[in-house]
Design a protein around this motif. Structure first.
Motif, PDB file in Angstrom:
ATOM      1  N   HIS A   1       0.560  -1.108   0.500  1.00  0.00           N
ATOM      2  CA  HIS A   1      -0.063  -0.145   0.192  1.00  0.00           C
ATOM      3  C   HIS A   1       0.303   1.500   0.055  1.00  0.00           C
ATOM      4  O   HIS A   1       0.291   2.230  -0.661  1.00  0.00           O
ATOM      5  CB  HIS A   1      -0.822  -0.096   0.997  1.00  0.00           C
ATOM      6  CG  HIS A   1      -2.423  -0.772   0.671  1.00  0.00           C
ATOM      7  ND1 HIS A   1      -2.857  -0.157   0.451  1.00  0.00           N
ATOM      8  CD2 HIS A   1      -2.631  -1.867   1.055  1.00  0.00           C
ATOM      9  CE1 HIS A   1      -4.213  -1.024  -0.247  1.00  0.00           C
ATOM     10  NE2 HIS A   1      -4.546  -2.183   0.596  1.00  0.00           N
ATOM     11  N   TYR A   2       1.800   1.323   0.588  1.00  0.00           N
ATOM     12  CA  TYR A   2       2.912   2.491   0.622  1.00  0.00           C
ATOM     13  C   TYR A   2       3.992   2.834   0.293  1.00  0.00           C
ATOM     14  O   TYR A   2       4.245   3.409  -0.082  1.00  0.00           O
ATOM     15  CB  TYR A   2       2.887   2.707   1.926  1.00  0.00           C
ATOM     16  CG  TYR A   2       1.522   2.683   3.360  1.00  0.00           C
ATOM     17  CD1 TYR A   2       1.122   4.481   2.451  1.00  0.00           C
ATOM     18  CD2 TYR A   2       1.045   2.565   3.312  1.00  0.00           C
ATOM     19  CE1 TYR A   2       0.249   4.845   3.599  1.00  0.00           C
ATOM     20  CE2 TYR A   2      -0.136   2.102   4.575  1.00  0.00           C
ATOM     21  CZ  TYR A   2      -0.834   3.665   4.280  1.00  0.00           C
ATOM     22  OH  TYR A   2      -2.003   3.523   4.828  1.00  0.00           O
ATOM     23  N   GLY A   3       4.056   1.278  -0.534  1.00  0.00           N
ATOM     24  CA  GLY A   3       5.161   1.593  -1.011  1.00  0.00           C
ATOM     25  C   GLY A   3       6.676   1.474  -0.922  1.00  0.00           C
ATOM     26  O   GLY A   3       7.220   2.740  -1.428  1.00  0.00           O
ATOM     27  N   VAL A   4       6.687   0.527  -0.234  1.00  0.00           N
ATOM     28  CA  VAL A   4       7.989   0.645   0.654  1.00  0.00           C
ATOM     29  C   VAL A   4       8.697  -0.670   0.867  1.00  0.00           C
ATOM     30  O   VAL A   4       7.735  -2.078   0.304  1.00  0.00           O
ATOM     31  CB  VAL A   4       8.155   0.731   1.946  1.00  0.00           C
ATOM     32  CG1 VAL A   4       7.336   2.642   2.011  1.00  0.00           C
ATOM     33  CG2 VAL A   4       7.032  -0.254   3.039  1.00  0.00           C
ATOM     34  N   ASP A   5       9.589  -0.583   0.610  1.00  0.00           N
ATOM     35  CA  ASP A   5      10.894  -2.349   0.747  1.00  0.00           C
ATOM     36  C   ASP A   5      10.256  -3.515   2.154  1.00  0.00           C
ATOM     37  O   ASP A   5      10.604  -2.425   2.925  1.00  0.00           O
ATOM     38  CB  ASP A   5      12.672  -1.897   0.540  1.00  0.00           C
ATOM     39  CG  ASP A   5      12.817  -3.544   0.843  1.00  0.00           C
ATOM     40  OD1 ASP A   5      12.026  -4.282   0.918  1.00  0.00           O
ATOM     41  OD2 ASP A   5      13.369  -3.361   0.794  1.00  0.00           O
TER      42      ASP A   5
END
Length: 333
Positions: free
Chosen positions: A116-120
């Protein structure tokens, strides 16, 4: 519609569910089966899942299927920074036997947050109930709870290491719903090494919209996560931010008229299947209809939810009639 077929693991989900005839389940898409589910299941752009829930809301008998779903829908529409669980209603058959209406839900996890938040994903740590096993997050919380948040340099540290918008969203929705079950098992938190911030998440408001409590719920002294939120309210900047946001919502998406529409919208999605579902579990359709009606009654009780919620703010330090008038005068007529 589309047909998706994938081998997966299945396990019971939730503590209360285990004691009920109609269970909740978690589906696990592990590499030892056929790997992740890659499909836009909730039409929200997230297409990669390691787990999803087949959730039976534990509101009572019968359930409305609406309380928890509504609060998560409000979170996604108004607080995108607050991790929530998207949904779609579904009908479940087990070995060909009809098990009725279920809520197909996103499951909180590191994968869920990363998608959802586009992090690794490898930088994300999810915590359940407490952040105690996560040393960086615990250090942040300890700082907030042992330093005066009225001091600008201390509040600057809070801004740097807390996702304040997620906390504001969590406080407002827990208070609006009057959720008297905002206890430790029903809490989720995320820490990411990418932004070095602690994020509050939303989970399990099945027992919301029963009790007429308000802001004493998120700002209680029962649990550390409530004391942390209360500590932030000591700061004038944070207080202004929360009260301003609350006013915007109560004049719009959380107004009585809008919440009535949201309830009706979810009820309309469910109504075609409720007679069959109620018969399967030895309930009556009119009992489900009466459960939906209690949600409308909650919104209108004692002059309306807006007024009750604003009165509950007086529970807090620094909030008096003059402050309420300055932020919410038009809502208190």
């Amino acid at each position: 519609g589309d047909r998706v077929q994938l081998r997966c693991g299945i396990k019971l989900h939730g503590a209360t569910s285990r004691t009920r005839e109609k269970k909740s389940f978690q589906l696990k898409f592990a590499d030892r089966y056929e790997g992740a589910l890659d499909y836009d299941l909730f039409s929200n752009g997230v297409t990669h899942f390691r787990s999803i829930l087949l959730r039976m809301p534990q509101e009572g008998r019968p359930t409305s299927y609406i309380r928890d779903t509504l609060m998560h829908k409000l979170a996604m529409e108004n607080f995108p920074e607050l991790p929530a669980q998207d949904h779609r209603y579904a009908v479940l058959y087990l070995n060909g036997v009809y098990w009725g209406i279920y809520n197909l839900r996103e499951a909180h996890s590191e994968t869920h947050y990363a998608q959802h938040y586009g992090v690794d994903e490898t930088t994300v740590t999810e915590s359940k109930g407490s952040w105690g096993h996560n040393p960086p997050a615990e250090a942040v919380a300890d700082f907030i709870l042992t330093h005066d948040m009225r001091e600008p340099e201390n509040y600057a540290y809070a801004e740097e290491h807390l996702d304040l918008e997620s906390i504001i969203g969590w406080c407002i929705l827990e208070a609006y719903s009057g959720n008297f079950d905002a206890n430790s098992p029903n809490m989720r938190f995320y820490w990411t090494a990418e932004d070095q911030k602690l994020h509050y998440a939303l989970v399990d408001l099945d027992l919301g919209m029963f009790s007429y409590g308000g802001f004493e719920i998120p700002f209680s002294t029962d649990y550390e996560y409530q004391r942390l939120a209360a500590a932030l309210m000591e700061n004038e900047t944070f207080r202004d931010r929360l009260l301003t946001r609350l006013g915007e919502l109560l004049r719009g998406p959380l107004s009585e008229a809008e919440i009535h529409k949201q309830i009706d919208n979810l009820a309309e999605q469910l109504r075609p299947e409720t007679a069959r579902d109620m018969e399967r579990w030895r309930n009556r359709s009119q009992d489900w209809e009466s459960m939906v009606e209690t949600l409308h009654e909650f919104v209108d009780y004692d002059g309306g939810r807006t007024g009750m919620l604003l009165k509950s703010l007086k529970y807090l330090r620094f909030i008096n009639s003059r402050v309420l008038e300055s932020y919410f005068g038009d809502l208190m007529q």
